[in-house]
Design a protein around this motif. Structure first.
Motif, mmCIF file in Angstrom:
data_model
loop_
_atom_site.group_PDB
_atom_site.id
_atom_site.type_symbol
_atom_site.label_atom_id
_atom_site.label_comp_id
_atom_site.label_asym_id
_atom_site.label_seq_id
_atom_site.Cartn_x
_atom_site.Cartn_y
_atom_site.Cartn_z
ATOM 1 N N SER A 8 0.826 -1.209 0.000
ATOM 2 C CA SER A 8 0.000 0.000 0.000
ATOM 3 C C SER A 8 0.861 1.261 0.000
ATOM 4 O O SER A 8 0.481 2.277 -0.583
ATOM 5 C CB SER A 8 -0.943 0.005 1.205
ATOM 6 O OG SER A 8 -0.227 0.128 2.421
ATOM 7 N N ARG A 9 2.041 1.183 0.617
ATOM 8 C CA ARG A 9 2.937 2.347 0.610
ATOM 9 C C ARG A 9 3.448 2.622 -0.798
ATOM 10 O O ARG A 9 3.544 3.778 -1.229
ATOM 11 C CB ARG A 9 4.101 2.111 1.566
ATOM 12 C CG ARG A 9 3.697 2.120 3.032
ATOM 13 C CD ARG A 9 4.854 1.773 3.929
ATOM 14 N NE ARG A 9 4.438 1.589 5.314
ATOM 15 C CZ ARG A 9 5.197 1.068 6.253
ATOM 16 N NH1 ARG A 9 6.428 0.675 5.960
ATOM 17 N NH2 ARG A 9 4.751 0.934 7.484
ATOM 18 N N PHE A 10 3.785 1.561 -1.526
ATOM 19 C CA PHE A 10 4.204 1.747 -2.923
ATOM 20 C C PHE A 10 3.072 2.364 -3.732
ATOM 21 O O PHE A 10 3.298 3.254 -4.563
ATOM 22 C CB PHE A 10 4.609 0.412 -3.545
ATOM 23 C CG PHE A 10 5.999 -0.040 -3.199
ATOM 24 C CD1 PHE A 10 7.110 0.670 -3.641
ATOM 25 C CD2 PHE A 10 6.213 -1.181 -2.453
ATOM 26 C CE1 PHE A 10 8.393 0.262 -3.334
ATOM 27 C CE2 PHE A 10 7.494 -1.603 -2.136
ATOM 28 C CZ PHE A 10 8.581 -0.874 -2.577
ATOM 29 N N GLN A 12 0.640 4.282 -2.645
ATOM 30 C CA GLN A 12 0.475 5.674 -2.244
ATOM 31 C C GLN A 12 1.496 6.585 -2.923
ATOM 32 O O GLN A 12 1.238 7.776 -3.127
ATOM 33 C CB GLN A 12 0.589 5.794 -0.726
ATOM 34 C CG GLN A 12 -0.590 5.212 0.031
ATOM 35 C CD GLN A 12 -0.329 5.109 1.526
ATOM 36 O OE1 GLN A 12 0.700 5.567 2.029
ATOM 37 N NE2 GLN A 12 -1.260 4.516 2.250
ATOM 38 N N GLN A 13 2.646 6.025 -3.272
ATOM 39 C CA GLN A 13 3.692 6.795 -3.946
ATOM 40 C C GLN A 13 3.478 6.862 -5.455
ATOM 41 O O GLN A 13 4.302 7.416 -6.176
ATOM 42 C CB GLN A 13 5.060 6.178 -3.649
ATOM 43 C CG GLN A 13 5.465 6.298 -2.189
ATOM 44 C CD GLN A 13 6.699 5.485 -1.851
ATOM 45 O OE1 GLN A 13 7.329 4.891 -2.718
ATOM 46 N NE2 GLN A 13 7.041 5.428 -0.570
ATOM 47 N N GLY A 14 2.377 6.277 -5.925
ATOM 48 C CA GLY A 14 2.026 6.391 -7.336
ATOM 49 C C GLY A 14 2.434 5.220 -8.202
ATOM 50 O O GLY A 14 2.303 5.293 -9.432
ATOM 51 N N HIS A 15 2.891 4.146 -7.605
ATOM 52 C CA HIS A 15 3.316 2.977 -8.376
ATOM 53 C C HIS A 15 2.141 2.041 -8.634
ATOM 54 O O HIS A 15 1.214 1.940 -7.827
ATOM 55 C CB HIS A 15 4.407 2.210 -7.630
ATOM 56 C CG HIS A 15 5.637 3.021 -7.343
ATOM 57 N ND1 HIS A 15 6.528 3.405 -8.324
ATOM 58 C CD2 HIS A 15 6.117 3.530 -6.171
ATOM 59 C CE1 HIS A 15 7.501 4.103 -7.777
ATOM 60 N NE2 HIS A 15 7.277 4.202 -6.479
#
Length: 203
Positions: A8-10, A12-15
Motif C-alpha cells: 500500500s505504501r508503494f 500511495q507513492q504512485g506505483h
C-alpha cells in the motif's frame, strides 16, 4: 503479501502494484488494495505473471514456504524488466543459530517452513533461473526474537499448538532480552537467523 502494508505504501507513492497471497481475499488487507491493486489469490507457483512488466518484485519471508521455489524464481525473472530487481528476505540455513540450538532453533518450529537456503544454494538457484547477479548479506535487525524463542524452546519446550510464541506470559522476557539479542548479533553476525538477497535481471 499479508495485509499488504508495504504494498500500500508503494501504491500511495504512485506505483502500479500487484500482490500474491493464496488467502488474500479472506484476509483483512488494506482496503485501498482491493480496488487499486492487482491481487492474485493463488499460490505463487500457480500465478502466471505478465512478462517484462515489473521493476521490483519482493518476497519477505516467503521462499521458505514455497513447494517449488525454482519455478517461482524463473517466473519472477521473466516478469521483471531488464535491470529489474528481485528482493528477498528468508531464513539463513547457514546461521550459527541453527548450529547452536539444533532442533530447538525457532525457525524449525513452523511446520509451513518447508526448506531453508544457504547463501550459496540460493545464489545457485537464482543463477539457474536467469539472474546474473545476487548480492547476499546477513540482516542484523530481522526476526530479533529468534534467539530468545530458541533459548526458551531449549530450556522449556512447549506443547502449545502455537509453540513458544503462543505463551503471552513470555512477552516481558522477550522485551527484556531484546538489547542482549541485538548486542549478540552485532558481536557475532553469523548468529543472525535471516539473510537479505538482492538479485538483478540482466539487460
Amino acid at each position: 503479501m499479508g495485509r499488504g502494508l508495504i504494498l500500500s505504501r508503494f501504491m500511495q507513492q504512485g506505483h502500479d502494484v500487484s500482490g500474491i497471497d493464496p488467502g488474500a481475499l479472506q484476509r483483512d488487507i488494506v482496503p485501498s488494495l482491493r480496488s487499486g491493486a492487482t491481487i492474485y489469490s493463488q499460490a505463487a507457483e500457480d500465478v502466471e505473471l505478465p512478462e517484462s512488466s515489473f521493476d521490483v518484485i519482493y518476497a519477505i519471508h516467503v521462499v521458505e514456504h514455497l513447494r517449488d521455489p525454482a519455478s517461482v524464481f524463473r517466473s519472477c525473472h521473466d516478469a521483471l524488466r531488464p535491470d529489474g530487481i528481485l528482493y528477498l528476505i528468508t531464513p539463513n540455513g547457514s546461521s550459527d543459530g541453527l548450529r547452536l540450538f539444533g532442533e530447538r532453533w525457532w525457525n524449525l518450529e513452523d511446520p509451513t517452513h518447508v526448506r531453508f537456503f544457504s547463501p550459496r544454494s540460493i545464489a545457485i538457484m537464482l543463477s539457474r533461473a536467469g539472474f546474473h547477479r545476487a548480492r547476499i548479506r546477513t540482516t542484523i535487525w530481522d526476526s530479533l526474537s529468534i534467539e530468545m524463542t530458541s533459548l526458551v524452546r531449549t530450556v522449556r519446550p512447549s506443547a502449545d499448538e502455537h509453540g513458544v510464541l503462543g505463551n503471552r506470559a513470555l512477552l516481558p522476557l522477550y522485551a527484556t532480552l531484546l538489547p542482549v539479542a541485538v548486542l549478540a548479533r552485532a558481536i557475532w553476525p553469523r548468529l543472525s537467523a535471516s539473510m537479505e538477497v538482492v538479485a538483478t535481471k540482466a539487460h
